[in-house]
Design a protein around this motif. Structure first.
Motif, PDB file in Angstrom:
ATOM      1  N   GLU A 125       0.824  -1.214   0.000  1.00 34.19           N
ATOM      2  CA  GLU A 125       0.000   0.000   0.000  1.00 34.19           C
ATOM      3  C   GLU A 125       0.857   1.263   0.000  1.00 34.19           C
ATOM      4  O   GLU A 125       0.349   2.376   0.066  1.00 34.19           O
ATOM      5  CB  GLU A 125      -0.959  -0.018   1.200  1.00 34.19           C
ATOM      6  CG  GLU A 125      -2.121  -0.959   0.941  1.00 34.19           C
ATOM      7  CD  GLU A 125      -2.943  -1.289   2.172  1.00 34.19           C
ATOM      8  OE1 GLU A 125      -2.477  -1.097   3.310  1.00 34.19           O
ATOM      9  OE2 GLU A 125      -4.074  -1.756   1.994  1.00 34.19           O
ATOM     10  N   ARG A 139       0.965   0.164 -10.616  1.00 34.52           N
ATOM     11  CA  ARG A 139       0.038  -0.145 -11.719  1.00 34.52           C
ATOM     12  C   ARG A 139      -0.867  -1.316 -11.330  1.00 34.52           C
ATOM     13  O   ARG A 139      -2.076  -1.262 -11.489  1.00 34.52           O
ATOM     14  CB  ARG A 139       0.842  -0.495 -12.986  1.00 34.52           C
ATOM     15  CG  ARG A 139       0.011  -1.039 -14.121  1.00 34.52           C
ATOM     16  CD  ARG A 139      -0.808   0.078 -14.758  1.00 34.52           C
ATOM     17  NE  ARG A 139      -1.979  -0.400 -15.471  1.00 34.52           N
ATOM     18  CZ  ARG A 139      -3.219   0.057 -15.260  1.00 34.52           C
ATOM     19  NH1 ARG A 139      -3.454   0.976 -14.350  1.00 34.52           N
ATOM     20  NH2 ARG A 139      -4.211  -0.380 -15.972  1.00 34.52           N
ATOM     21  N   GLU A 140      -0.241  -2.364 -10.791  1.00 32.68           N
ATOM     22  CA  GLU A 140      -1.018  -3.542 -10.391  1.00 32.68           C
ATOM     23  C   GLU A 140      -2.014  -3.177  -9.294  1.00 32.68           C
ATOM     24  O   GLU A 140      -3.161  -3.598  -9.317  1.00 32.68           O
ATOM     25  CB  GLU A 140      -0.087  -4.659  -9.893  1.00 32.68           C
ATOM     26  CG  GLU A 140       0.669  -5.362 -11.014  1.00 32.68           C
ATOM     27  CD  GLU A 140      -0.261  -5.846 -12.132  1.00 32.68           C
ATOM     28  OE1 GLU A 140      -1.254  -6.531 -11.826  1.00 32.68           O
ATOM     29  OE2 GLU A 140       0.006  -5.517 -13.314  1.00 32.68           O
ATOM     30  N   PHE A 141      -1.563  -2.364  -8.337  1.00 30.47           N
ATOM     31  CA  PHE A 141      -2.424  -1.970  -7.219  1.00 30.47           C
ATOM     32  C   PHE A 141      -3.649  -1.191  -7.718  1.00 30.47           C
ATOM     33  O   PHE A 141      -4.780  -1.461  -7.325  1.00 30.47           O
ATOM     34  CB  PHE A 141      -1.635  -1.125  -6.221  1.00 30.47           C
ATOM     35  CG  PHE A 141      -2.462  -0.621  -5.077  1.00 30.47           C
ATOM     36  CD1 PHE A 141      -2.671  -1.409  -3.942  1.00 30.47           C
ATOM     37  CD2 PHE A 141      -3.068   0.636  -5.137  1.00 30.47           C
ATOM     38  CE1 PHE A 141      -3.456  -0.943  -2.891  1.00 30.47           C
ATOM     39  CE2 PHE A 141      -3.853   1.110  -4.089  1.00 30.47           C
ATOM     40  CZ  PHE A 141      -4.042   0.319  -2.968  1.00 30.47           C
ATOM     41  N   LYS A 143      -5.140  -1.282 -10.478  1.00 29.66           N
ATOM     42  CA  LYS A 143      -6.066  -2.067 -11.295  1.00 29.66           C
ATOM     43  C   LYS A 143      -7.286  -2.534 -10.507  1.00 29.66           C
ATOM     44  O   LYS A 143      -8.371  -2.648 -11.053  1.00 29.66           O
ATOM     45  CB  LYS A 143      -5.350  -3.304 -11.866  1.00 29.66           C
ATOM     46  CG  LYS A 143      -4.552  -3.018 -13.130  1.00 29.66           C
ATOM     47  CD  LYS A 143      -3.945  -4.318 -13.655  1.00 29.66           C
ATOM     48  CE  LYS A 143      -3.068  -4.057 -14.856  1.00 29.66           C
ATOM     49  NZ  LYS A 143      -2.309  -5.278 -15.227  1.00 29.66           N
ATOM     50  N   THR A 144      -7.058  -2.819  -9.208  1.00 28.38           N
ATOM     51  CA  THR A 144      -8.180  -3.371  -8.437  1.00 28.38           C
ATOM     52  C   THR A 144      -8.583  -2.475  -7.266  1.00 28.38           C
ATOM     53  O   THR A 144      -9.449  -2.842  -6.478  1.00 28.38           O
ATOM     54  CB  THR A 144      -7.806  -4.760  -7.855  1.00 28.38           C
ATOM     55  OG1 THR A 144      -6.592  -4.615  -7.117  1.00 28.38           O
ATOM     56  CG2 THR A 144      -7.598  -5.776  -8.971  1.00 28.38           C
ATOM     57  N   TRP A 145      -7.964  -1.310  -7.161  1.00 27.04           N
ATOM     58  CA  TRP A 145      -8.271  -0.437  -6.018  1.00 27.04           C
ATOM     59  C   TRP A 145      -9.689   0.100  -6.118  1.00 27.04           C
ATOM     60  O   TRP A 145     -10.139   0.490  -7.195  1.00 27.04           O
ATOM     61  CB  TRP A 145      -7.257   0.715  -5.964  1.00 27.04           C
ATOM     62  CG  TRP A 145      -7.280   1.471  -4.656  1.00 27.04           C
ATOM     63  CD1 TRP A 145      -7.340   0.939  -3.413  1.00 27.04           C
ATOM     64  CD2 TRP A 145      -7.239   2.891  -4.486  1.00 27.04           C
ATOM     65  NE1 TRP A 145      -7.316   1.934  -2.468  1.00 27.04           N
ATOM     66  CE2 TRP A 145      -7.259   3.146  -3.092  1.00 27.04           C
ATOM     67  CE3 TRP A 145      -7.179   3.981  -5.361  1.00 27.04           C
ATOM     68  CZ2 TRP A 145      -7.224   4.435  -2.562  1.00 27.04           C
ATOM     69  CZ3 TRP A 145      -7.137   5.262  -4.837  1.00 27.04           C
ATOM     70  CH2 TRP A 145      -7.159   5.483  -3.445  1.00 27.04           C
ATOM     71  N   GLU A 146     -10.363   0.127  -4.975  1.00 30.85           N
ATOM     72  CA  GLU A 146     -11.761   0.591  -5.011  1.00 30.85           C
ATOM     73  C   GLU A 146     -11.939   1.996  -4.474  1.00 30.85           C
ATOM     74  O   GLU A 146     -13.055   2.471  -4.295  1.00 30.85           O
ATOM     75  CB  GLU A 146     -12.635  -0.404  -4.234  1.00 30.85           C
ATOM     76  CG  GLU A 146     -12.797  -1.690  -5.027  1.00 30.85           C
ATOM     77  CD  GLU A 146     -13.507  -2.780  -4.259  1.00 30.85           C
ATOM     78  OE1 GLU A 146     -13.818  -2.570  -3.071  1.00 30.85           O
ATOM     79  OE2 GLU A 146     -13.744  -3.841  -4.849  1.00 30.85           O
TER      80      GLU A 146
END
Lengths: 409, 103
Positions: A125, A139-141, A143-146
């Protein structure tokens, strides 16, 4: 055979290789460049990776593509610089002698300098985007962060590319707008500076943009530690800012070989004459770009402009003439502001960024301290210019000395 | 630039109240500026001020981190001595130019 040794094969070292090999006789001058890594990163592109605009392949090429024929290239860490003996010891045990040396070892992020930064939340984080690893992890984080609290913090001054953190929050604003979740993301810009930027006019313009984009600015915040459990950053005077995701600009330091060699200041930057770009300690050593302690931005444009001055002064030194070329600290930065627009600032040691047109007075096509579509195209095209013209040491239609023409006071 | 009478001494100051000539500085001037900033100077304060003045005279650029490594005080201590912008306040009281952040 006389020898020129270049430490660092990044932007500065590569430009100097090309410039010098072009003019120095191969029968007379041996040119060697040393770098520990084989990959050349287009660092301005890192900024775009977290938002999926660039991918890894857009920002990497082999360093060897850019060194001209007739230059010795050694891939090794540098163990010690022994200026009194005009020699450098490499980690592989080799000893390199030189008549003249150019230090272009750059600056690096040092997350270890801040307690709690490189801890259990690191790359989970907490991310940086000044390394390829950090940019890709973020970038990966994303992608799914809300959504939640996105905090950007600058740990220490100086740091590389001083406009990049601003661009990051502007692009984040646009990115989350695009995903239709901007209302779920709270963006805060936390800086040790007294405002969004250092100089009055640029700060005014950029603060306006921050407000327009609903990005909160917390100035005068000097990071002491990161609390991983409570997920907050804490300053030396006890201010606390909570985060759900933290983008950090870690403490920047010069290469640690400077510390081992007694050549650096408290952050391992090399004391350098700000006009001639010669080392303050050794007459036959010059320093280019981020590695130097110059009172200007640590940025590619500064390296590019400085390279012209360093080249002239090195040639003068070789020929026994006085060093007449003077660096003015010229910096020129594109600022991506999101939604296909951008701004440009142009400044030097003495002149703050001013509004106007650039590079042609009254014509442009770029608008200084203005937010335009054309400025954005400049940034897009620049990647090509970087690989094909700048690194090759070729002429660019921009003077290395800052010009007042086209600027409005 | 203006001339200001601080603690009975005429000193040259800029628009933000920083002395433009460090040689005009006296301990009394320091105490007076400190008072305006709400700070009562102790010996520890003066150790920091003297360090700042020495470094400035040597032409060295000052940063909070550098003062924190000076051995006189750490960064937290500096914030306690000069609350809110510690380097800006201590520079003003030390009679040296306002620190510039070059980015």
């Amino acid at each position: 055979m006389k020898k020129i040794l270049i430490l660092g094969g990044g932007t500065g070292g590569t430009i100097m290789c090309n410039k010098l090999r072009n003019v120095l006789d191969r029968e007379e001058w041996d040119i060697t460049v040393v770098d520990q890594f084989k990959t050349h990163y287009y660092q301005p592109g890192f900024l775009f990776i977290p938002f999926g605009i660039y991918n890894k392949n857009d920002v990497i090429k082999p360093k060897s593509d850019f060194f001209p024929p007739g230059v010795n290239v050694i891939y090794s860490k540098i163990e010690l610089i022994e200026g009194e003996k005009n020699q450098v010891k490499l980690a592989n045990g080799q000893i390199l002698k030189y008549d003249y040396m150019i230090i272009a070892t750059g600056t690096e992020t040092s997350p270890d300098e801040t307690p709690g930064l490189k801890d259990k939340l690191w790359y989970k984080e907490i991310f940086d985007f000044y390394t390829i690893e950090g940019a890709l992890a973020l970038r990966e984080f994303f992608k799914t962060w809300e959504g939640g609290k996105l905090v950007l913090n600058i740990a220490e001054l100086p740091f590389k590319c001083p406009v990049a953190p601003l661009e990051f929050v502007f692009l984040a604003d646009a990115y989350f707008h695009g995903l239709g979740m901007r209302d779920k993301v709270d963006i805060t810009y936390v800086t040790p500076l007294p405002g969004a930027f250092t100089k009055p006019r640029a700060t005014k313009m950029l603060s306006g943009l921050m407000e327009e984009k609903n990005i909160k600015v917390i100035p005068e915040f000097y990071l002491e530690h990161v609390d991983n459990d409570a997920k907050k950053i804490v300053s030396y005077d006890g201010q606390e800012v909570p985060f759900d995701v933290l983008t950090i600009i870690p403490v920047n330091k010069g290469n640690d070989v400077m510390e081992r060699s007694g050549l650096g200041d408290d952050l391992n930057f090399v004391p350098t004459d700000k006009y001639t770009l010669r080392s303050e300690k050794f007459e036959n050593v010059f320093v280019l770009g981020d590695a130097a302690n110059l009172p200007t931005s640590k940025a590619g444009a500064v390296v590019h402009f400085g390279a012209e001055v360093l080249f002239e002064n090195l040639m003068s030194a070789i020929e026994g003439r006085p060093l007449l070329a003077k660096f003015d600290g010229h910096a020129n930065c594109y600022i991506e502001t999101g939604f296909g627009k951008g701004s440009i600032i142009d400044f030097n040691y003495d002149t703050e960024p001013l509004p106007g047109s650039f590079p042609l007075p009254g014509v442009g096509p770029f608008g200084l301290l203005q937010n335009t579509r054309f400025n954005h195209y400049g940034k897009v095209i620049f990647r090509w210019v970087y690989w094909h013209i700048l690194l090759r040491g070729k002429e660019m239609p921009i003077s290395n000395e800052m010009s007042m023409a086209g600027k409005k006071l | 630039m203006a001339t200001k009478n601080i603690a009975g001494v005429n000193v040259d100051v800029n628009e933000e109240g920083y002395l433009t000539d460090p040689s005009q500085w006296t301990k009394e001037v320091a105490a007076e500026i400190a008072k305006e900033e709400g700070i009562e100077l102790t010996d520890k304060h003066f150790e920091v001020l003297n360090y700042l003045r020495d470094e400035n005279e040597k032409g060295n650029v000052l940063t909070i981190r550098k003062v924190g490594k000076s051995g006189i005080t750490d960064i937290k201590g500096l914030y306690t001595l000069f609350p809110g912008g510690p380097l800006k306040k201590s520079s003003k009281i030390a009679g040296i130019p306002k620190p510039t952040s070059c980015v």
